[in-house]
Design a protein around this motif. Structure first.
Motif, mmCIF file in Angstrom:
data_model
loop_
_atom_site.group_PDB
_atom_site.id
_atom_site.type_symbol
_atom_site.label_atom_id
_atom_site.label_comp_id
_atom_site.label_asym_id
_atom_site.label_seq_id
_atom_site.Cartn_x
_atom_site.Cartn_y
_atom_site.Cartn_z
ATOM 1 N N SER A 143 0.754 -1.262 0.000
ATOM 2 C CA SER A 143 0.000 0.000 0.000
ATOM 3 C C SER A 143 0.783 1.310 0.000
ATOM 4 N N ASP A 144 2.029 1.302 -0.424
ATOM 5 C CA ASP A 144 2.729 2.580 -0.551
ATOM 6 C C ASP A 144 3.456 2.615 -1.885
ATOM 7 N N GLY A 145 3.832 3.810 -2.294
ATOM 8 C CA GLY A 145 4.525 3.976 -3.566
ATOM 9 C C GLY A 145 3.684 3.451 -4.714
ATOM 10 N N PRO A 146 4.297 2.695 -5.611
ATOM 11 C CA PRO A 146 3.566 2.196 -6.779
ATOM 12 C C PRO A 146 2.482 1.182 -6.417
ATOM 13 N N TRP A 147 2.611 0.530 -5.282
ATOM 14 C CA TRP A 147 1.605 -0.452 -4.872
ATOM 15 C C TRP A 147 0.258 0.208 -4.601
ATOM 16 N N ARG A 148 0.273 1.452 -4.166
ATOM 17 C CA ARG A 148 -0.983 2.179 -3.939
ATOM 18 C C ARG A 148 -1.751 2.321 -5.255
ATOM 19 N N ARG A 149 -1.027 2.659 -6.303
ATOM 20 C CA ARG A 149 -1.646 2.776 -7.634
ATOM 21 C C ARG A 149 -2.147 1.408 -8.105
ATOM 22 N N VAL A 150 -1.370 0.363 -7.879
ATOM 23 C CA VAL A 150 -1.788 -0.991 -8.246
ATOM 24 C C VAL A 150 -3.072 -1.360 -7.499
ATOM 25 N N ALA A 151 -3.152 -0.989 -6.234
ATOM 26 C CA ALA A 151 -4.364 -1.267 -5.450
ATOM 27 C C ALA A 151 -5.571 -0.570 -6.074
ATOM 28 N N TRP A 152 -5.432 0.699 -6.415
ATOM 29 C CA TRP A 152 -6.536 1.436 -7.041
ATOM 30 C C TRP A 152 -6.952 0.789 -8.361
ATOM 31 N N ILE A 153 -5.975 0.407 -9.170
ATOM 32 C CA ILE A 153 -6.274 -0.178 -10.481
ATOM 33 C C ILE A 153 -6.975 -1.529 -10.329
ATOM 34 N N THR A 154 -6.445 -2.401 -9.486
ATOM 35 C CA THR A 154 -7.045 -3.730 -9.346
ATOM 36 C C THR A 154 -8.428 -3.663 -8.708
ATOM 37 N N ILE A 155 -8.579 -2.810 -7.724
ATOM 38 C CA ILE A 155 -9.884 -2.704 -7.068
ATOM 39 C C ILE A 155 -10.900 -2.044 -8.002
ATOM 40 N N GLY A 156 -10.454 -1.066 -8.780
ATOM 41 C CA GLY A 156 -11.335 -0.456 -9.782
ATOM 42 C C GLY A 156 -11.753 -1.466 -10.839
ATOM 43 N N PHE A 157 -10.794 -2.267 -11.304
ATOM 44 C CA PHE A 157 -11.084 -3.319 -12.277
ATOM 45 C C PHE A 157 -12.064 -4.330 -11.693
ATOM 46 N N GLU A 158 -11.851 -4.663 -10.442
ATOM 47 C CA GLU A 158 -12.741 -5.607 -9.756
ATOM 48 C C GLU A 158 -14.173 -5.071 -9.713
ATOM 49 N N LEU A 159 -14.327 -3.798 -9.382
ATOM 50 C CA LEU A 159 -15.668 -3.208 -9.312
ATOM 51 C C LEU A 159 -16.338 -3.218 -10.682
ATOM 52 N N VAL A 160 -15.601 -2.817 -11.707
ATOM 53 C CA VAL A 160 -16.157 -2.839 -13.070
ATOM 54 C C VAL A 160 -16.518 -4.274 -13.457
ATOM 55 N N GLY A 161 -15.634 -5.223 -13.155
ATOM 56 C CA GLY A 161 -15.896 -6.622 -13.491
ATOM 57 C C GLY A 161 -17.150 -7.162 -12.842
ATOM 58 N N VAL A 162 -17.302 -6.915 -11.546
ATOM 59 C CA VAL A 162 -18.473 -7.448 -10.843
ATOM 60 C C VAL A 162 -19.750 -6.753 -11.320
ATOM 61 N N LEU A 163 -19.673 -5.472 -11.664
ATOM 62 C CA LEU A 163 -20.860 -4.771 -12.166
ATOM 63 C C LEU A 163 -21.243 -5.239 -13.570
ATOM 64 N N VAL A 164 -20.255 -5.401 -14.446
ATOM 65 C CA VAL A 164 -20.543 -5.841 -15.818
ATOM 66 C C VAL A 164 -21.017 -7.289 -15.839
ATOM 67 N N VAL A 165 -20.252 -8.182 -15.219
ATOM 68 C CA VAL A 165 -20.626 -9.596 -15.214
ATOM 69 C C VAL A 165 -21.929 -9.797 -14.443
ATOM 70 N N GLY A 166 -22.086 -9.082 -13.340
ATOM 71 C CA GLY A 166 -23.321 -9.185 -12.568
ATOM 72 C C GLY A 166 -24.528 -8.747 -13.369
ATOM 73 N N THR A 167 -24.403 -7.630 -14.071
ATOM 74 C CA THR A 167 -25.508 -7.133 -14.886
ATOM 75 C C THR A 167 -25.820 -8.086 -16.034
ATOM 76 N N LEU A 168 -24.766 -8.544 -16.726
ATOM 77 C CA LEU A 168 -24.985 -9.471 -17.840
ATOM 78 C C LEU A 168 -25.619 -10.772 -17.367
ATOM 79 N N SER A 169 -25.250 -11.247 -16.203
ATOM 80 C CA SER A 169 -25.817 -12.500 -15.711
ATOM 81 C C SER A 169 -27.276 -12.351 -15.294
ATOM 82 N N VAL A 170 -27.679 -11.145 -14.944
ATOM 83 C CA VAL A 170 -29.088 -10.900 -14.615
ATOM 84 C C VAL A 170 -29.900 -10.696 -15.893
#
Length: 149
Positions: A80-107
């Motif tokens: 969670s510091d330096g470049p890892w903070r950015r990696v955390a934001w990117i992966t968690i953002g990707f995760e949110l988009v993934g769960v919203l897209v896949v969740g919506t498509l599955s419904v």
């Protein structure tokens, strides 16, 4: 005669935040780690069983992708510091988009994900943790601010 001047710079500067993760951050990392293990185990079984993988390669590949995202997010939140903070934001953002897209498509089109993934139906098979977790992760990252050593 002038009064001795105190060094008030230390008291007026921004507080220094520890680099060590405590409190809710530890719980968040533990849940990410647990979900990483669960998604990895699930995707491993789904992909390496030819009878499972054959009928649903997209769904099971998405489960493997989710597992990788959870693993990287867990590591990034721990560091969670330096470049890892950015990696955390990117992966968690990707995760949110993934769960919203896949969740919506599955419904909207349940046949598209007839075989369940970690993110199908917004993570219903995991108690909706995959839907709530990235929101909490982003909140924690934003609240924590930049870490200073």
């Amino acid at each position: 005669m002038t009064a001795p001047q105190s060094n008030d710079a230390a008291t007026t500067a921004e507080p220094v935040r520890p680099t060590r993760v405590t409190g809710i951050g530890r719980v968040l990392i533990a849940v990410y780690g647990l979900l990483a293990l669960a998604a990895t185990g699930r995707s491993f079984v789904q992909i390496f069983d030819p009878e499972e993988f054959g009928p649903a390669p997209l769904a099971y590949s998405l489960s493997a992708l989710a597992a990788v995202v959870y693993i990287v997010a867990t590591i990034a939140l721990i560091k969670s510091d330096g470049p890892w903070r950015r990696v955390a934001w990117i992966t968690i953002g990707f995760e949110l988009v993934g769960v919203l897209v896949v969740g919506t498509l599955s419904v909207v089109d349940p046949e598209l994900f007839a075989h369940k993934t970690v993110w199908s139906f917004f993570g219903r098979g995991y108690g909706f943790v995959p839907l709530v977790l990235p929101i909490l992760g982003m909140w924690w990252l934003a609240r924590r601010g930049k870490v200073r050593s």
